[in-house]
Design a protein around this motif. Structure first.
Motif, PDB file in Angstrom:
ATOM      1  N   SER A 296       0.843  -1.206   0.149  1.00  0.00           N
ATOM      2  CA  SER A 296      -0.141  -0.153  -0.065  1.00  0.00           C
ATOM      3  C   SER A 296       0.832   1.204   0.089  1.00  0.00           C
ATOM      4  O   SER A 296       2.197   1.223   0.418  1.00  0.00           O
ATOM      5  CB  SER A 296      -0.925  -0.172   1.136  1.00  0.00           C
ATOM      6  OG  SER A 296      -0.305  -0.153   2.499  1.00  0.00           O
ATOM      7  N   THR A 297       0.145   2.096  -0.334  1.00  0.00           N
ATOM      8  CA  THR A 297       1.053   3.784  -0.359  1.00  0.00           C
ATOM      9  C   THR A 297       0.174   4.693   0.429  1.00  0.00           C
ATOM     10  O   THR A 297      -0.931   4.768   0.535  1.00  0.00           O
ATOM     11  CB  THR A 297       0.977   4.171  -1.728  1.00  0.00           C
ATOM     12  OG1 THR A 297       1.656   3.317  -2.709  1.00  0.00           O
ATOM     13  CG2 THR A 297       1.715   5.433  -1.909  1.00  0.00           C
ATOM     14  N   PHE A 298       0.980   5.467   1.385  1.00  0.00           N
ATOM     15  CA  PHE A 298       0.325   6.189   2.215  1.00  0.00           C
ATOM     16  C   PHE A 298       0.125   7.416   1.437  1.00  0.00           C
ATOM     17  O   PHE A 298       1.061   8.038   0.759  1.00  0.00           O
ATOM     18  CB  PHE A 298       1.309   6.578   3.552  1.00  0.00           C
ATOM     19  CG  PHE A 298       0.693   7.178   4.654  1.00  0.00           C
ATOM     20  CD1 PHE A 298      -0.044   6.630   5.508  1.00  0.00           C
ATOM     21  CD2 PHE A 298       0.881   8.629   4.681  1.00  0.00           C
ATOM     22  CE1 PHE A 298      -0.778   7.188   6.649  1.00  0.00           C
ATOM     23  CE2 PHE A 298       0.294   9.090   5.974  1.00  0.00           C
ATOM     24  CZ  PHE A 298      -0.449   8.480   6.715  1.00  0.00           C
ATOM     25  N   PRO A 299      -1.168   8.040   1.629  1.00  0.00           N
ATOM     26  CA  PRO A 299      -1.267   9.243   0.827  1.00  0.00           C
ATOM     27  C   PRO A 299      -0.336  10.402   1.473  1.00  0.00           C
ATOM     28  O   PRO A 299      -0.318  10.660   2.497  1.00  0.00           O
ATOM     29  CB  PRO A 299      -2.922   9.628   1.126  1.00  0.00           C
ATOM     30  CG  PRO A 299      -3.392   8.345   1.677  1.00  0.00           C
ATOM     31  CD  PRO A 299      -2.298   7.468   2.375  1.00  0.00           C
ATOM     32  N   SER A 300       0.086  11.251   0.320  1.00  0.00           N
ATOM     33  CA  SER A 300       0.858  12.251   0.710  1.00  0.00           C
ATOM     34  C   SER A 300       0.055  13.423   1.112  1.00  0.00           C
ATOM     35  O   SER A 300       0.611  14.346   1.770  1.00  0.00           O
ATOM     36  CB  SER A 300       1.682  12.869  -0.621  1.00  0.00           C
ATOM     37  OG  SER A 300       0.711  13.016  -1.686  1.00  0.00           O
ATOM     38  N   GLU A 301      -1.261  13.351   0.861  1.00  0.00           N
ATOM     39  CA  GLU A 301      -1.998  14.681   1.432  1.00  0.00           C
ATOM     40  C   GLU A 301      -2.775  14.373   2.695  1.00  0.00           C
ATOM     41  O   GLU A 301      -3.379  15.110   3.233  1.00  0.00           O
ATOM     42  CB  GLU A 301      -3.197  14.954   0.625  1.00  0.00           C
ATOM     43  CG  GLU A 301      -2.656  15.328  -0.846  1.00  0.00           C
ATOM     44  CD  GLU A 301      -2.546  14.107  -1.897  1.00  0.00           C
ATOM     45  OE1 GLU A 301      -2.437  12.963  -1.247  1.00  0.00           O
ATOM     46  OE2 GLU A 301      -2.297  14.207  -3.048  1.00  0.00           O
ATOM     47  N   ALA A 302      -2.089  13.391   3.667  1.00  0.00           N
ATOM     48  CA  ALA A 302      -2.671  13.221   4.795  1.00  0.00           C
ATOM     49  C   ALA A 302      -2.354  14.180   5.882  1.00  0.00           C
ATOM     50  O   ALA A 302      -1.156  14.627   5.598  1.00  0.00           O
ATOM     51  CB  ALA A 302      -2.209  11.603   5.223  1.00  0.00           C
ATOM     52  N   PRO A 303      -2.970  14.312   6.983  1.00  0.00           N
ATOM     53  CA  PRO A 303      -2.631  15.302   8.087  1.00  0.00           C
ATOM     54  C   PRO A 303      -1.093  14.958   8.703  1.00  0.00           C
ATOM     55  O   PRO A 303      -0.966  13.632   8.724  1.00  0.00           O
ATOM     56  CB  PRO A 303      -3.781  15.356   8.874  1.00  0.00           C
ATOM     57  CG  PRO A 303      -5.017  14.830   8.129  1.00  0.00           C
ATOM     58  CD  PRO A 303      -4.415  13.746   7.092  1.00  0.00           C
TER      59      PRO A 303
END
Length: 506
Positions: free
Chosen positions: A239-246
């Motif tokens: 999986s890829t962690f979203p770059s726009e996450a807080p």
């Protein structure tokens, strides 16, 4: 006898003096007024948040929903369940969708309130319903009603699975957090894993980035709770962690990844993840516990890599007391005293077990021995294996010979072993600037600076030409935002007229 005053009459006169009567009446009036004003303010705040949510749904602007969610922590401290039930009853309308109506009914039942039909009530959007459910989750969690909270969370998750809208993203992520929290405090966290995995797949397909980031973090915590490190590593790899996450989600994700990499012997990657987690997390009293937890793992990883953490780290006021056992552990590793190391581990064994760090600390024994061999090699140009065995408290000379040979092969010391005569001869100490160590350190710093520069450029990069098509819509949004800010500045909580005017504008 006639001149003797009656004690009961004196007491009654003292208790019923006019001054005390006025003081008691004033106290009762102030308490009643403050209590009523507090309830009124709660109703006003909840109605305002509902207006924010409805306006965000109508305009498809997520920042209105974020504005409502920012007040949750303040509402949590003073919200009364009767007030929340009153607001929910005002939105329990027969025209609601069946799943929304059932969810509102479950929220009221979890709060101990009886659902009542109100034909004049307004319809409720799914975002508003989940917001009410989030507040109910917080109330049940603070009241330690974990069983009712788990039942309500299941109802909220069932509702979320049947509705996928972009404006639900922020609310759904927080509902899932407390869903997992209820199962964790009930010591049945594994039961929540199938639901979280299914929700992660849905969030990935619907591009709900904040929910995906939250679910990845919760699943990693779930796997670490049961020490399923291989499954956690496979999940992170696939999986890829979203770059726009807080930043708060990113900091927790990096911390969990650092622990996983440390268990999997990838100490360099673990060091980078933990260091980045400390930089992403805010430094205040609220996040003191997170800072302490991250630095405990960071200190052990530094020691496993052969580095000694800076002493200033242990002098930080927030970290000084929690890191005291780790400071003594660092001192034992630095001087290479195996007996002191074993004594520290024995004295703080319960603390290390509570921190789930004993497995990593047991790996430090070899580092302590290597540090001791390095100190002996610097102090003595020639020393017998028997003396090394006595200084390092080893069992036999054969063990000392094996450990010294491995240290020579790993490049810890520059020496030779005379097997026949049983001694170790150290080579002449060279100037460190004549080796490649400064080059490696300089290369490491340059790499960090280049990565920081690339991330800064990426975050400052302007979007493509498609954004020009939405300039007119953006101008309208900015205008509405300024009007709303002006209204919030001018509102008066003591007078309901200004609040009614703002409701009409919204």
């Amino acid at each position: 006898m006639a001149d003797t005053p009656n004690k009961e009459n004196v007491t009654m006169e003292v208790e019923l003096t006019p001054e005390q009567k006025q003081a008691e009446e004033r106290r009762i009036l102030v308490e009643g007024t403050s209590s009523g004003l507090s309830l009124q303010l709660q109703v006003v705040d909840l109605n305002r948040n509902v207006k924010f949510l409805e306006r965000g749904i109508t305009a498809s602007e997520v920042h209105y929903i974020h504005r409502a969610l920012r007040t949750v922590s303040a509402l949590r401290k003073r919200l009364q369940p009767e007030v929340l039930a009153e607001i929910i009853a005002a939105h329990t309308s027969p025209v609601n969708q069946q799943i929304v109506a059932d969810c509102l009914k479950s929220i009221l039942e979890s709060l101990g309130q009886r659902p009542a039909e109100n034909p004049a009530a307004r319809s409720c959007e799914p975002e508003v319903c989940l917001f009410f459910g989030l507040l109910a989750q917080l109330h049940l969690l603070d009241s330690k009603a974990y069983e009712r909270g788990a039942q309500l969370s299941n109802v909220l998750v069932a509702m979320m699975s049947s509705t996928q809208r972009r404006t639900l993203d922020s609310v759904v992520s927080r509902v899932f957090f407390y869903y997992s929290r209820f199962f964790e405090v009930a010591d049945c966290l594994s039961d929540a894993r199938p639901t979280l995995l299914g929700a992660l797949q849905t969030a990935t397909l619907t591009n709900m980035k904040e929910t995906k980031a939250m679910l990845l973090t919760l699943l990693l915590r779930n796997y670490l709770h049961y020490k399923l490190y291989d499954q956690a590593e496979r999940l992170a790899a696939k999986s890829t962690f979203p770059s726009e996450a807080p930043n708060n989600l990113l900091a927790r994700y990096l911390y969990y990844m650092g622990r996983i990499e440390a268990i999997q012997l990838n100490y360099s990657q673990a060091q980078l993840h933990l260091l980045e987690a400390t930089r992403k997390a805010p430094s205040n009293s609220t996040t003191a516990g997170f800072q302490q937890t991250v630095h405990k793992v960071y200190v052990i990883v530094e020691l496993l890599m052969g580095n000694i953490p800076e002493r200033s780290l242990f002098r930080t006021p927030v970290l000084k007391k929690p890191l005291q056992p780790y400071l003594e552990l660092t001192q034992a590793v630095r001087i290479g005293d195996l007996s002191q190391f074993q004594d520290v581990v024995q004295r703080y064994q319960d603390k290390f077990l509570q921190d789930q760090m004993l497995v990593l600390i047991q790996r430090l024994r070899h580092n302590v021995i290597k540090a001791g061999i390095r100190s002996i090699s610097i102090a003595y140009s020639r020393i017998s294996l028997r003396d090394i065995c006595l200084k390092l408290h080893l069992d036999s000379e054969e063990d000392a010979e094996y450990i010294v040979a491995k240290a020579i092969r790993d490049g810890v010391i520059d020496a030779t072993i005379d097997h026949e005569k049983g001694f170790v001869k150290s080579a002449e100490v060279h100037n460190v600037y004549g080796t490649s160590d400064p080059q490696h350190a300089f290369d490491k710093r340059i790499t960090f600076c280049l990565n920081l520069y690339n991330e800064s450029v990426k975050s400052m990069r302007y979007p493509g030409g498609d954004h020009r098509k939405e300039l007119a819509y953006a101008d309208e949004g900015i205008k509405r935002e300024r009007e709303l800010a002006q209204e919030l500045e001018n509102e008066d909580y003591d007078d309901g007229s200004d609040m009614d005017a703002m409701d009409e504008d919204l």
